[in-house]
Structure formats: C-alpha cells, structure tokens
Motif scaffolding. Sequence first.
Motif, PDB file in Angstrom:
ATOM      1  N   ASP A  57      23.487  42.226  24.364  1.00 18.00           N
ATOM      2  CA  ASP A  57      23.388  40.868  24.908  1.00 18.00           C
ATOM      3  C   ASP A  57      22.182  40.694  25.823  1.00 18.00           C
ATOM      4  OD1 ASP A  57      24.126  42.254  27.172  1.00 18.00           O
ATOM      5  OD2 ASP A  57      26.051  41.261  27.438  1.00 18.00           O
ATOM      6  N   GLY A  58      21.524  41.804  26.179  1.00 15.18           N
ATOM      7  CA  GLY A  58      20.341  41.737  27.028  1.00 15.18           C
ATOM      8  C   GLY A  58      20.642  41.419  28.477  1.00 15.18           C
ATOM      9  N   LEU A  59      21.915  41.389  28.845  1.00 13.30           N
ATOM     10  CA  LEU A  59      22.304  40.996  30.201  1.00 13.30           C
ATOM     11  C   LEU A  59      22.830  42.171  31.029  1.00 13.30           C
ATOM     12  CD1 LEU A  59      24.132  37.640  29.349  1.00 13.30           C
ATOM     13  CD2 LEU A  59      21.764  37.969  30.093  1.00 13.30           C
ATOM     14  N   THR A  83      24.262  44.545  35.956  1.00 13.17           N
ATOM     15  CA  THR A  83      24.321  43.331  35.146  1.00 13.17           C
ATOM     16  C   THR A  83      23.369  42.257  35.659  1.00 13.17           C
ATOM     17  OG1 THR A  83      26.213  42.615  36.468  1.00 13.17           O
ATOM     18  CG2 THR A  83      26.682  43.752  34.403  1.00 13.17           C
ATOM     19  N   TYR A  84      23.222  41.223  34.844  1.00  9.65           N
ATOM     20  CA  TYR A  84      22.278  40.140  35.139  1.00  9.65           C
ATOM     21  C   TYR A  84      22.597  39.441  36.453  1.00  9.65           C
ATOM     22  CZ  TYR A  84      19.236  36.117  34.334  1.00  9.65           C
ATOM     23  OH  TYR A  84      18.265  35.153  34.470  1.00  9.65           O
ATOM     24  N   ASP A  85      23.870  39.376  36.813  1.00  7.74           N
ATOM     25  CA  ASP A  85      24.221  38.684  38.056  1.00  7.74           C
ATOM     26  C   ASP A  85      23.834  39.495  39.289  1.00  7.74           C
ATOM     27  OD1 ASP A  85      26.168  40.555  37.312  1.00  7.74           O
ATOM     28  OD2 ASP A  85      27.691  39.596  38.561  1.00  7.74           O
ATOM     29  N   ILE A  86      23.476  40.763  39.105  1.00  9.93           N
ATOM     30  CA  ILE A  86      23.067  41.619  40.227  1.00  9.93           C
ATOM     31  C   ILE A  86      21.551  41.745  40.322  1.00  9.93           C
ATOM     32  CG2 ILE A  86      23.218  43.954  41.206  1.00  9.93           C
ATOM     33  CD1 ILE A  86      25.974  44.182  39.887  1.00  9.93           C
ATOM     34  N   ILE A  87      20.876  41.901  39.146  1.00  8.65           N
ATOM     35  CA  ILE A  87      19.403  42.045  39.149  1.00  8.65           C
ATOM     36  C   ILE A  87      18.764  41.057  38.157  1.00  8.65           C
ATOM     37  CG2 ILE A  87      19.292  44.434  39.972  1.00  8.65           C
ATOM     38  CD1 ILE A  87      19.073  45.284  36.972  1.00  8.65           C
ATOM     39  N   PRO A  88      18.992  39.754  38.317  1.00 11.97           N
ATOM     40  CA  PRO A  88      18.456  38.778  37.344  1.00 11.97           C
ATOM     41  C   PRO A  88      16.937  38.761  37.266  1.00 11.97           C
ATOM     42  CG  PRO A  88      19.252  37.667  39.319  1.00 11.97           C
ATOM     43  CD  PRO A  88      19.710  39.089  39.422  1.00 11.97           C
ATOM     44  N   TRP A  89      16.275  38.862  38.416  1.00 15.13           N
ATOM     45  CA  TRP A  89      14.807  38.782  38.418  1.00 15.13           C
ATOM     46  C   TRP A  89      14.193  39.995  37.723  1.00 15.13           C
ATOM     47  CZ3 TRP A  89      11.145  41.930  41.014  1.00 15.13           C
ATOM     48  CH2 TRP A  89       9.826  41.464  40.924  1.00 15.13           C
ATOM     49  N   ILE A  90      14.735  41.177  38.002  1.00 19.36           N
ATOM     50  CA  ILE A  90      14.217  42.395  37.367  1.00 19.36           C
ATOM     51  C   ILE A  90      14.393  42.316  35.857  1.00 19.36           C
ATOM     52  CG2 ILE A  90      14.589  44.882  37.069  1.00 19.36           C
ATOM     53  CD1 ILE A  90      15.189  45.056  40.050  1.00 19.36           C
ATOM     54  N   ILE A  91      15.581  41.930  35.392  1.00 24.35           N
ATOM     55  CA  ILE A  91      15.829  41.844  33.949  1.00 24.35           C
ATOM     56  C   ILE A  91      14.925  40.803  33.299  1.00 24.35           C
ATOM     57  CG2 ILE A  91      17.526  41.148  32.205  1.00 24.35           C
ATOM     58  CD1 ILE A  91      19.667  42.580  33.815  1.00 24.35           C
ATOM     59  N   ASP A  92      14.813  39.621  33.915  1.00 29.06           N
ATOM     60  CA  ASP A  92      13.950  38.568  33.353  1.00 29.06           C
ATOM     61  C   ASP A  92      12.494  39.017  33.293  1.00 29.06           C
ATOM     62  OD1 ASP A  92      15.946  36.736  32.859  1.00 29.06           O
ATOM     63  OD2 ASP A  92      15.718  35.684  34.770  1.00 29.06           O
TER      64      ASP A  92
END
Length: 265
Positions: A57-59, A83-92
């Motif tokens: 899911d890439g999240l 998960t994305y809710d913890i490190i959204p900027w890094i993942i994006d």
Amino acid sequence: LHLCDRRQRQMCIRDSIISEVLVILFNEENKPIEKAMNLLLDYFSADWGYVAIFEEDGLTANFTCEVMSTWVKAPKDDRNKLTYDIIPWIIDTVKAGHDIVLGDIAGLPAEADIDKILLTEQQLKSMLIIPLTFHNKVQGFIGFDSVRMSRFWTAPEVEDMHIIAGIFSIIIERWQTNYNLEESRKRISKLSTKFQQFFNNLPIGVELYDAEGNLIDINDADTKIFGSSREQLLGVNLFKNPAVPEKILNQIKKLSLIHISEPTR
C-alpha cells in the motif's frame, strides 16, 4: 597537492568499502545486509543505520534491517514498522524520489512537524536517507542517523550513499525475483500434483495427446479400458492408428470438437 592526496586516499577507502559490501551481499549467506550495514555504519561514522521496504500500500515502512554503533547503549525504538501517520513527510519525500540530507533536525520543514515528534523522541540530530529503487519504482529507503552530534553530510558522502543505495536496490530486487520464482515453482508443482490426482481419479477414460498426435498422458480409468499399462501406451501416435476413421483424424487436426462414444483400440 596535499588536498589531492587526501581526496585520493578517501576515494581508495571508498572503493575498498564498496568492494567489501559487494562481496558480502553477493557471497555471504548469513545476514548479509546486517553485516554490510555494520561496515557502512563505521564508514559513515553514524550511530544508526537501517534499510526499510514499503508494503504494497506504500503507507508502511518495514525496517528489515537496523544496526547501531557500540556507542549507543539503548535501541532507538522497538518498532520494526513505521506507518504514514507517524512519518508522512519522510515517506512522501522518499516516494517522490528525493534524498533527505539533514544536518540538523531543527532544520526540518514545517510539513515535517508530525515526523519531528518521533525524531525528537529518538534524540536524532542528523539524518541521511536515500530512496531504494527496484522493479522500476521506489520501494523503500536506506539511511544513517547521528545521535552524538549534529553533522554536515558532505557531497562525496551523499554520492557514496547513492552508489550504496544502487547496490542494495539491485541485490534486493535479485533476492525478491529469486524468491518469487521459487514460490511460482512451488505453486506450479502443487497445481500439477492437484491436476494429476484429479486426472487419475476421473471415472471416465481420458487421453492427452500433443500437437503431433503422440500420447503424452493417460488416466487410470483409460488404462483399464485398454487392458494395458500406462508405460506401454505412452508414445502411441493417434494419427498413425488405422482404427481411427480419417474423418475424425481430420477433425482432430483442425482442433474441431468431436465426440467418440467408443474408445479406439
């Protein structure tokens, strides 16, 4: 001249490290990524190093390998998934194919406020993250963090990290491809076994021929009809059987649907 000599020595060390990493990843069977990462941890004078692979899911980033220097007395975090809710900027940022070269966590952009909560808890001061690209898309990242002090990541270090990321991307893609092939072989083997069991347990006689008319398989019910063993019947050519009417043979050659009520002998 002195600067040239120094740069030359650095390049020799870099080449030696990269060669060692290649040897470990391609030849070592016991925890090769962990061994390579420990080697790189010393080379980059970092406190933590990690390899993370995104889930489908890439999240979610799965930290498949995490190493730390002897200077660190306690683990940074007991989670092997972020998960994305913890490190959204890094993942994006990583999924967009961008490096994260941060000399001071205080310099994080405003959009990284959520990520900053975790990084502050972990007492990170500096970080260097490079995307991992395999199967033609960004699939994760490799990174090194500093806790002892804020540090400036030099252009040669970032360049070295790109080389390392390229090596890791190739080896991970290779491993995944080999794993998928092995899994495919296992699935095909299971399906073949299922088909063979179904084929042999059919209550009616069934024969399988190749395009040349050679009998390549026959089920148990059919061997009883013919009163012969499977081994005796395999290889018999349908097109050379004088007992089969020419009209039926022509229909078979044209791949027409036919029905034979009596087995041909």
